[in-house]
Scaffold this motif. Structure first.
Motif, PDB file in Angstrom:
ATOM      1  N   PHE A 504      23.819   5.016  53.411  1.00 29.96           N
ATOM      2  CA  PHE A 504      23.994   6.066  54.425  1.00 29.96           C
ATOM      3  C   PHE A 504      22.657   6.748  54.742  1.00 29.96           C
ATOM      4  N   TYR A 505      22.363   6.817  56.027  1.00 30.34           N
ATOM      5  CA  TYR A 505      21.148   7.515  56.471  1.00 30.34           C
ATOM      6  C   TYR A 505      21.410   9.012  56.436  1.00 30.34           C
ATOM      7  N   ALA A 506      20.544   9.764  55.770  1.00 28.89           N
ATOM      8  CA  ALA A 506      20.653  11.224  55.735  1.00 28.89           C
ATOM      9  C   ALA A 506      19.935  11.813  56.945  1.00 28.89           C
ATOM     10  N   GLU A 507      20.515  12.850  57.533  1.00 31.17           N
ATOM     11  CA  GLU A 507      19.946  13.440  58.738  1.00 31.17           C
ATOM     12  C   GLU A 507      18.462  13.775  58.548  1.00 31.17           C
ATOM     13  N   ALA A 508      17.640  13.299  59.467  1.00 35.60           N
ATOM     14  CA  ALA A 508      16.197  13.555  59.401  1.00 35.60           C
ATOM     15  C   ALA A 508      15.559  13.074  60.686  1.00 35.60           C
ATOM     16  N   GLY A 509      14.432  13.692  61.031  1.00 34.54           N
ATOM     17  CA  GLY A 509      13.657  13.241  62.192  1.00 34.54           C
ATOM     18  C   GLY A 509      14.427  13.281  63.498  1.00 34.54           C
ATOM     19  N   GLY A 510      15.439  14.137  63.594  1.00 35.73           N
ATOM     20  CA  GLY A 510      16.217  14.236  64.818  1.00 35.73           C
ATOM     21  C   GLY A 510      17.404  13.298  64.868  1.00 35.73           C
ATOM     22  N   GLN A 511      17.476  12.325  63.931  1.00 36.98           N
ATOM     23  CA  GLN A 511      18.596  11.380  63.929  1.00 36.98           C
ATOM     24  C   GLN A 511      19.712  11.925  63.050  1.00 36.98           C
ATOM     25  N   MET A 512      20.915  11.977  63.616  1.00 38.11           N
ATOM     26  CA  MET A 512      22.062  12.455  62.859  1.00 38.11           C
ATOM     27  C   MET A 512      22.413  11.479  61.752  1.00 38.11           C
ATOM     28  N   TRP A 563      29.284   3.507  64.667  1.00 36.04           N
ATOM     29  CA  TRP A 563      28.429   4.703  64.622  1.00 36.04           C
ATOM     30  C   TRP A 563      26.961   4.317  64.437  1.00 36.04           C
ATOM     31  N   ARG A 564      26.706   3.461  63.432  1.00 39.77           N
ATOM     32  CA  ARG A 564      25.325   3.066  63.146  1.00 39.77           C
ATOM     33  C   ARG A 564      24.707   2.344  64.343  1.00 39.77           C
ATOM     34  N   HIS A 565      25.462   1.450  64.972  1.00 37.02           N
ATOM     35  CA  HIS A 565      24.934   0.688  66.108  1.00 37.02           C
ATOM     36  C   HIS A 565      24.527   1.615  67.244  1.00 37.02           C
ATOM     37  N   GLN A 566      25.401   2.545  67.592  1.00 32.44           N
ATOM     38  CA  GLN A 566      25.100   3.444  68.703  1.00 32.44           C
ATOM     39  C   GLN A 566      24.018   4.461  68.343  1.00 32.44           C
ATOM     40  N   ALA A 567      23.970   4.865  67.070  1.00 28.11           N
ATOM     41  CA  ALA A 567      22.918   5.790  66.640  1.00 28.11           C
ATOM     42  C   ALA A 567      21.558   5.111  66.690  1.00 28.11           C
ATOM     43  N   SER A 572      16.130   4.437  68.933  1.00 23.34           N
ATOM     44  CA  SER A 572      15.119   3.549  69.517  1.00 23.34           C
ATOM     45  C   SER A 572      14.895   3.901  70.987  1.00 23.34           C
ATOM     46  N   GLY A 573      15.976   4.325  71.666  1.00 18.89           N
ATOM     47  CA  GLY A 573      15.833   4.753  73.051  1.00 18.89           C
ATOM     48  C   GLY A 573      14.926   5.966  73.181  1.00 18.89           C
ATOM     49  N   THR A 574      14.954   6.844  72.179  1.00 19.80           N
ATOM     50  CA  THR A 574      14.071   8.000  72.188  1.00 19.80           C
ATOM     51  C   THR A 574      12.608   7.564  72.165  1.00 19.80           C
ATOM     52  N   HIS A 575      12.298   6.543  71.373  1.00 24.61           N
ATOM     53  CA  HIS A 575      10.917   6.024  71.327  1.00 24.61           C
ATOM     54  C   HIS A 575      10.509   5.466  72.685  1.00 24.61           C
ATOM     55  N   GLY A 593      10.282  17.867  69.471  1.00 20.89           N
ATOM     56  CA  GLY A 593      11.602  17.879  68.856  1.00 20.89           C
ATOM     57  C   GLY A 593      12.514  16.861  69.507  1.00 20.89           C
ATOM     58  N   SER A 594      13.573  16.454  68.787  1.00 22.99           N
ATOM     59  CA  SER A 594      14.505  15.483  69.361  1.00 22.99           C
ATOM     60  C   SER A 594      15.832  15.552  68.629  1.00 22.99           C
ATOM     61  N   LEU A 595      16.840  14.987  69.259  1.00 25.66           N
ATOM     62  CA  LEU A 595      18.151  14.823  68.640  1.00 25.66           C
ATOM     63  C   LEU A 595      18.712  13.501  69.111  1.00 25.66           C
ATOM     64  N   ASN A 596      19.158  12.688  68.157  1.00 20.71           N
ATOM     65  CA  ASN A 596      19.777  11.407  68.491  1.00 20.71           C
ATOM     66  C   ASN A 596      21.136  11.334  67.816  1.00 20.71           C
TER      67      ASN A 596
END
Length: 887
Positions: A504-512, A563-567, A572-575, A593-596
């Motif tokens: 599980f990815y923990a929230e960081a760097g703007g990614q939920m 969830w993971r696929h769309q996140a 990557s779309g933010t980049h 700042g960012s939110l994904n």
């Protein structure tokens, strides 16, 4: 002469002389040395420094400027303003001293009919640099200024530089003698209050070296080109041409003071203390509006803090003068009415500006009364105890409990004859910041005791396997329920689960954080969120879905694939958006700042102005071009120094260790330091649909976009809307904009025709209206409200018609209407009425006071506009009373 006319004449004078008109730059520029633009030449610095080639040889501008170093001095004297307008003309290797001097002199002394300011040349004095014989000779021999009115000053006064090595040169300043009633004889070197500086001409032909102060540096040599930089103070010239004592009496600030008098019940000019507060309101209202116009919003640091401080000083000053209700909207609207002719963009941004200003007032008023009461109570006690210093804890309590900036507390203390323990206040602030950092880490951990997690941080850091896996086998190391470590958690309970390893990815760097599930031999849990502690331990927020979980149990951890696929798509779309932004806007567009989250991204970036539709289209096209190119997405683990050498961008707010992760999309297209989860190829992002962009703070913009299927659904919905319009309009999709434009044009034409018919009908009724004129004393008065919708120009035509029908009689016509949310009004007086003392200008002023408006003109014809239609009848009655008094 109104300030808008001064601006107009200045620009026309120089454009007629071949100068390129350059619009005012934003008050916020990408200059790390400046909080705000503080001089007219700032936007031209790259040309003077040789960093860029100017696209013109000569230019002219009226630059809006803000200087905030002496906010506390505003109002105490009439010489300090935070916002001002600097009119300037610039030459980049074209004309030099004689040209600059001649241009300035011709405009200042030129006749009003010829577009000049019409100043008496006998009242103008000049200063030159001590050693500048050339400038002195030009003034005396070419212009004709007597030698006794040419004074010489040293480097501290008449030599200009940016304060750092670079362009410099002597300058010549032009002063206006306001007369003996303002001070001593003897020119500006004797009295710079009587002799007021209105224009500074900088002859930028030299290069300076290292040094400090205004005069402690070496002149290295000549610049390749001799340049001219001049600055004429618009407000100072307005004082002279409007024949007023100071800038607060000019047409742009006095109306705010007039309104403040009405709102507070206090008279300006009654005493110095009150006058200071009136001037604070007038100055800060104008500055605040102009800062908000350029995107600054109230905040607790930087530009936002300056704005907040200005707005709160307005609110407090109004309260101290006697205001009991909200005042901010009225002050801002008064500024809007006076300054919009020079800055028409205010109209398009008014609702945003009004909302920000009113919101700040509403928030501050909630705390001002209680905070002031607390402070006053403490001061009363302190004076009885003989204390003279406000302790740091008292100042901190005002800040922490009541939202008082330390500057406000310091100001209030000074008014009471006290000082503030700044050191003690700062110490408490530092302690609060340390607590805030800890609280921020704990905000998603239920504010539990962090010591609960210390053994895991020290002895069992989580192994993250999510870069390569979506499922893994884990062992429960700890469970936390209701802030306490427990051995078991049962169905329905909310539990924080700590495991030895996790995908599980923990929230960081703007990614939920990821969502998913834990499944064990005796129970299961839904994973709703994941947070890190000390960057070492992953804490899984779960709801026990069945059975129970226990410490030591083996679990199967599974990330929700959708969830993971769309996140991943969104991150990557933010980049891609970041790379596209920098390609379109340049390197100054830096992430802030960012939110994904699945299917959606928002990207904040530093930029000083709103993006155009064309820029947004380009950004969207470049991002989708990268999707279509199917770039490989590579990750590289390396040292921070090597990553920077590769050209990887470090992002806003991130702290990096010695080893970093670089995410590369398409080689040089995008390369950033990032610890997030990404797709393997850019084509997996799917379409990127940019929703739009907006301002989110001081110099910060935000782009929002959809990715993947969310983007497809959005575009599909848009397509349905277009299809519906096409059906309604019986047109092809490509023809819709043209068809809508045509329909809009027809609608406007029809509205115009209807209005013309109404006006014709009114014109035919003017004769009947004239018969309704009242005789007041020996003046016939026709003061009428006409039907809604009659514009100012049509009112003027009708008033002239009625005036003509009254012929040689002593008569006054006043027509008023309500149109487009405003209240236009026109007054016309016959020649006979003017001879009896009736002045149309006085009439519109009297009427305007009742409809929250202003106006002006000549004795025979004047007009104005207001905003309060409810006052129309009172205004008409006030005009009748005015004529009665004349009789």
């Amino acid at each position: 002469m109104q300030t808008h006319e001064i601006r107009k004449r200045f620009i026309e004078h120089f454009t007629k002389a071949g100068h390129t008109e350059v619009p005012s730059a934003s008050l916020i520029l990408d200059d790390p040395n400046l909080l705000f633009v503080n001089a007219g030449m700032v936007p031209f610095k790259p040309y003077f420094l040789g960093q860029q080639t100017p696209p013109f040889d000569t230019a002219t501008s009226i630059q809006k400027c803000v200087r905030t170093l002496d906010i506390e001095e505003v109002g105490i004297t009439t010489r300090h303003n935070t916002f001002f307008q600097m009119a300037g003309n610039f030459s980049f290797g074209d004309y030099f001293k004689e040209g600059a001097i001649t241009h300035a002199w011709n405009l200042l002394t030129g006749s009003l009919d010829d577009g000049g300011f019409g100043l008496d040349p006998e009242r103008l004095w000049v200063t030159v640099f001590t050693e500048d014989d050339e400038a002195a000779e030009i003034w005396e021999k070419k212009i004709g200024v007597p030698a006794e009115r040419i004074q010489r000053l040293g480097m501290a006064d008449n030599y200009w530089s940016m304060g750092v090595p670079g362009p410099c040169g002597p300058c010549s300043e032009i002063y206006y003698d306001r007369g003996p009633e303002h001070g001593k004889e003897g020119g500006p070197i004797v009295d710079d209050t009587r002799y007021i500086e209105i224009w500074n001409l900088v002859f930028m032909g030299k290069e300076r070296g290292e040094g400090i102060g205004k005069d402690d540096f070496e002149i290295i040599g000549d610049l390749p080109k001799k340049n001219i930089d001049t600055g004429m103070g618009v407000e100072r010239v307005a004082c002279i041409l409007q024949n007023v004592e100071n800038v607060y009496e000019t047409d742009l600030l006095r109306p705010v003071i007039d309104v403040a008098e009405k709102l507070t019940g206090t008279r300006y000019g009654a005493d110095h203390e009150s006058d200071v507060r009136f001037r604070v309101i007038a100055d800060h209202s104008r500055t605040g509006l102009m800062l908000m116009l350029d995107g600054v919003t109230p905040g607790n640091e930087g530009r936002g803090y300056i704005l907040r401080r200005l707005l709160r000083r307005i609110i407090r000053s109004a309260r101290l003068l006697g205001a009991t209700g909200e005042t901010m909207e009225t002050f801002m609207d008064t500024v809007r009415q006076t300054i919009t002719p020079s800055y028409p963009e205010i109209a398009d941004n008014w609702e945003r500006i009004r909302s920000v200003a009113v919101g700040e007032e509403t928030a501050f008023l909630k705390t001002l009364e209680s905070g002031s009461h607390m402070f006053d109570t403490w001061v009363d006690g302190a004076k009885q105890r003989g204390e003279t210093v406000v302790p740091g804890d008292v100042a901190f309590s005002l800040h922490d409990t009541h939202g008082f900036p330390i500057d406000l507390t310091t100001e209030m203390a000074a008014e009471a004859g006290l000082t503030v323990d700044q050191e003690g206040f700062q110490e408490l602030m530092s302690e609060q910041r340390a607590r805030a950092k800890a609280d921020n880490r704990a905000k998603k951990l239920g504010h539990v005791d962090q010591s609960l997690y210390r053994p895991f941080v020290d002895n069992h850091p989580t192994v993250f396997t999510g870069y390569t896996q979506r499922e893994d086998e884990s062992t429960i190391l700890g469970l936390v329920v209701d802030g306490e470590l427990v051995d078991k958690a049962s169905e329905g309970q909310q539990a924080h689960v700590i495991v030895d390893r996790t995908p599980f990815y923990a929230e960081a760097g703007g990614q939920m954080a990821d969502r998913g599930s834990f499944t064990g031999p005796s129970g299961a849990a839904r994973v709703d969120d994941v947070q890190k502690i000390a960057k070492k331990v992953w804490v899984h927020y779960t709801t026990i879905a069945g059975g129970e979980l226990a410490v030591g149990q083996k679990l199967h951890a599974k990330v929700d694939d959708a969830w993971r696929h769309q996140a991943r798509q969104a991150h990557s779309g933010t980049h891609l958006i970041h790379a596209a932004l920098r390609e379109v806007l340049g390197p100054t567009a830096v992430q802030a700042g960012s939110l994904n989250k699945p299917g959606y991204l928002r990207f904040d970036f530093t930029y000083g102005q709103q993006l155009t539709e064309d820029q947004l289209r380009q950004i969207e096209e470049i991002a989708n071009g990268a999707v279509d190119s199917d770039y490989a997405v590579n990750t590289i683990e390396t040292s921070l120094d090597e990553a920077r050498a590769m050209g990887a961008m470090a992002l806003f707010g991130e702290n990096y260790g010695d080893r970093v992760r670089v995410v590369e999309i398409g080689g040089p297209f995008s390369m950033e330091l990032c610890g997030g989860i990404h797709v393997e190829h850019s084509s997996q992002i799917g379409p990127v649909a940019v929703l739009g962009e907006s301002s989110v703070g001081s110099g910060v913009r935000r782009i929002e976009a959809y990715t993947g299927m969310d983007s497809f659904r959005f575009l599909s919905d848009e397509k349905s809307v277009v299809a519906g319009l096409a059906t309604s309009l019986k047109a092809q999709s490509a023809e819709i904009p043209e068809r809508i434009d045509a329909l809009t044009a027809k609608l406007r034409a029809a509205e115009k025709q209807i209005q013309q018919l109404r006006n014709q009908q009114l014109a035919s009724q003017v004769g009947d209206l004239v018969k309704q004129a009242q005789t007041i004393g020996d003046i016939k008065v026709l003061a009428q409200r006409l039907p809604d919708g009659v514009a100012a120009g049509d009112l003027r035509t009708l008033a002239q018609d009625a005036k003509g029908r009254l012929g040689s009689e002593a008569a006054l016509v006043l027509f008023v209407s309500r149109a487009d949310g405003k209240v236009p009004f026109v007054a016309a007086a016959t020649e006979a009425a003017v001879d009896k003392g009736v002045k149309a200008g006085d009439v519109v002023k009297t009427f305007g006071e009742k409809v929250n408006g202003r106006g002006g003109g000549k004795p025979a014809m004047a007009q104005g506009s207001g905003s309060d239609a409810a006052g129309i009848e009172a205004g008409l009655e006030a005009v009748r009373s005015l004529i009665q008094q004349l009789g």
